[in-house]
Write an enzyme that holds these catalytic residues in place. Structure first.
Site, PDB file in Angstrom:
ATOM      1  N   LYS A  87     -52.179  -7.529  18.635  1.00 54.74           N
ATOM      2  CA  LYS A  87     -52.814  -8.683  19.285  1.00 54.74           C
ATOM      3  C   LYS A  87     -54.244  -8.908  18.787  1.00 54.74           C
ATOM      4  CE  LYS A  87     -53.068  -8.076  23.644  1.00 54.74           C
ATOM      5  NZ  LYS A  87     -54.385  -7.409  23.648  1.00 54.74           N
ATOM      6  N   TRP A 425     -52.817  -8.697   8.513  1.00 58.00           N
ATOM      7  CA  TRP A 425     -53.136  -7.265   8.364  1.00 58.00           C
ATOM      8  C   TRP A 425     -53.282  -6.914   6.883  1.00 58.00           C
ATOM      9  CZ3 TRP A 425     -51.528  -2.849   5.989  1.00 58.00           C
ATOM     10  CH2 TRP A 425     -52.017  -1.637   6.491  1.00 58.00           C
TER      11      TRP A 425
END
Length: 572
Positions: A87, A425
């Site tokens: 998150k 990421w």
């Protein structure tokens, strides 16, 4: 702008493998440049804590109050699992992506607690190439805000016992003191203690205990206060216990609010840092969402709304806890109106909700994915109840298959929401560009019709029941006679209009952490309730939730150290 590659991603000589290695290789801008060049804040309104951390003066924030508000995006998630959802990483990646496509966007995050940093969950600065930095500073001490909050809390605790020692003119009943001491570490030995042993000179022995700082009412007040005056008012309204006639005694009667505010004078200013891509990040306050209200400070959020065109913020744990409290407590209290909700999930986590063991998650399993989708479906339905449009963001893992992703797209389409795959990421803002474009499109084409889940004027028990049935899928709630009596007393004292802050496990819609997916028809047992008169909400303690966590068998602290060059290692 410094690209993510300067953090070492494509450097032939350096191959960072951990979050801290990536962060330590990043080329950060001086924080004064972030303030002035990115946000237009004059340097004399910034108080630097070294080259990469600073606080923004409240005087400057007051001067920009009349600016129009930015669009606000809340990032929340499915029910957390050991597989990971990402998150905070999504919050940071989405913000970098918005800046990447030419939008002026700011992140607004919570500060990490030392409890999870040294325990099991980890920090709260994102991961991979979607991080706020300097990550080791932010995760460890930062600008000292949590120490100030814990110290202010403990000042009040010490003054309570000192008042009793010196004659107790307020007639405080030592058996009914509700205010506890605090420390920002996990320490199960301090949950329940007997204090003041060792003779008359040490005070009157009584039962007491510690809460982790992020679960305290002082932290909640810090994060809900609109300014210093509101902070002092709320601190004064803290109910520390009852006198021998069962009258509520408030902190203001102990005449220590000025001293508590003095300890919080600098802490109350929002903290400014940056992402690895040199985009502004405001990080301030940090209550947990499973035992508190799970949102960064109102002061920081309102500041962000005046400094950019888009603000990306997050709420703790899954949407049933963090987002519900963001909408029903924070937005209600501060008059905020969110424009879009981004609901984060991973295929791995959904398969775990479908019954797959962690070690088997790398294998394709469409049946388990469809079964586990029930959890995401429940969260989508819940978020729609607030009138805020929803976008689903899926964090990409190398083990995800095209068949799994296609199934997930079809399932979310049936729920009337878009589902975007993101790789922030591994690729930073570039990896979340499609997500950013979808969020902007959603905001522009689907105006928010935000409204809280329940009205202020319904009974407190009905507010708890509404959350349990509408958000948790429960059949009903169970209140003991003592709990019902307390709720009636709170209403009689004028606290009936307060919203509810549920304290329960984050790992399930139920109070049983082992029940994954989307259980329904269960009973939410409320074992106790307490009033946070300064924070202006009622806490409902459900199941076996604790306000002072313990450490796991192998705490993260075992792997953290400082090398011979003075660099912190092993911090995630």
């Amino acid at each position: 702008m410094t690209s993510k590659n300067t953090a070492g991603k494509n450097n032939q000589h350096v191959s960072p493998k951990t979050d801290i290695e990536i962060s330590q290789l990043a080329a950060l801008m001086p924080v004064t440049d972030i303030a002035e060049k990115k946000l237009g804040i004059p340097k004399d309104n910034i108080y630097s804590y070294g080259p990469h951390k600073a606080k923004i003066s409240l005087e400057y924030l007051k001067s920009i109050e009349k600016r129009p508000n930015a669009k606000m995006i809340l990032v929340t998630a499915i029910t957390p699992t050991p597989a990971g959802e990402g998150k905070t990483t999504t919050t940071i990646g989405l913000n970098d992506a918005l800046n990447h496509i030419g939008k002026k966007s700011v992140i607004c995050l919570r500060e990490p607690s030392l409890g999870p940093c040294f325990g099991q969950k980890g920090g709260a600065t994102g991961g991979g190439y979607a991080q706020v930095a300097p990550m080791e500073d932010i995760n460890l001490h930062f600008t000292g805000d949590f120490h100030a909050i814990g110290t202010a809390n403990n000042l009040l605790a010490s003054i309570i016992d000192n008042h009793i020692f010196w004659g107790n003119p307020l007639n405080i009943d030592a058996r009914r003191i509700a205010f506890r001491r605090a420390m920002d570490l996990n320490d199960r030995a301090l949950r329940s203690i007997v204090q003041s042993l060792g003779g008359a000179g040490n005070g009157y022995p009584r039962e007491d205990g510690f809460d982790i700082t992020v679960a305290t009412e002082v932290m909640a007040i810090f994060c809900l206060a609109k300014d210093m005056e509101d902070l002092k008012r709320r601190l004064g309204n803290i109910i520390i216990g009852q006198d021998k006639n069962k009258r509520f005694v408030r902190a203001s009667e102990l005449k220590c609010i000025g001293a508590m505010a003095a300890l919080l004078k600098d802490a109350v200013m929002p903290n400014l840092v940056q992402t690895l891509e040199n985009n502004p990040a405001i990080v301030h306050g940090g209550p947990f969402a499973n035992i508190a209200h799970g949102c960064n400070s109102v002061i920081a959020t309102k500041a962000s709304l005046k400094l950019a065109d888009y603000v990306v913020t997050e709420a703790g744990f899954g949407a049933d806890l963090g987002a519900e409290k963001f909408f029903d407590i924070k937005c209600r209290s501060a008059g905020l109106k969110p424009d879009c909700t981004v609901l984060v999930a991973t295929i791995r986590a959904l398969k775990m909700h479908g019954g797959v063991a962690k070690e088997e998650l790398k294998h394709e399993n469409l049946k388990a994915l469809e079964s586990g989708f029930a959890n995401l479906k429940r969260h989508i339905s819940n978020m729609k109840k607030y009138g805020v449009p929803v976008v689903v963001s899926i964090n990409r893992f190398s083990s995800d298959t095209e068949a799994e992703m296609e199934l997930l797209r079809k399932l979310t389409a049936k729920e009337g929401v878009s589902c975007m795959l993101a790789d922030h990421w591994g690729s930073g803002g570039e990896g979340a560009v499609q997500l950013a474009e979808e969020v902007v499109k959603t905001i522009e084409t689907k105006p928010s019709k935000f409204a809280p889940l329940y009205k202020d004027n319904i009974p407190l028990a009905e507010k708890i029941r509404t959350i349990a049935t509408e958000i948790y899928g429960a059949k009903d709630i169970a209140l003991s006679a003592a709990t019902e009596k307390k709720l009636k007393e709170f209403e009689a004292e004028g606290f009936g209009k307060f919203p509810i802050c549920i304290a329960k496990t984050q790992y399930s819609f139920s109070t049983d952490a082992s029940r994954k997916g989307a259980p329904e028809g269960h009973i939410i047992a409320v074992r106790d309730v307490k009033v946070s008169a300064g924070a202006e909400f009622i806490v409902a303690l459900c199941g076996d939730i604790l306000t002072m966590p313990g450490l796991p068998k192998e705490p993260a602290a075992n792997n953290i150290y400082v090398d011979d060059e003075g660099k912190i290692k092993g911090l995630f």
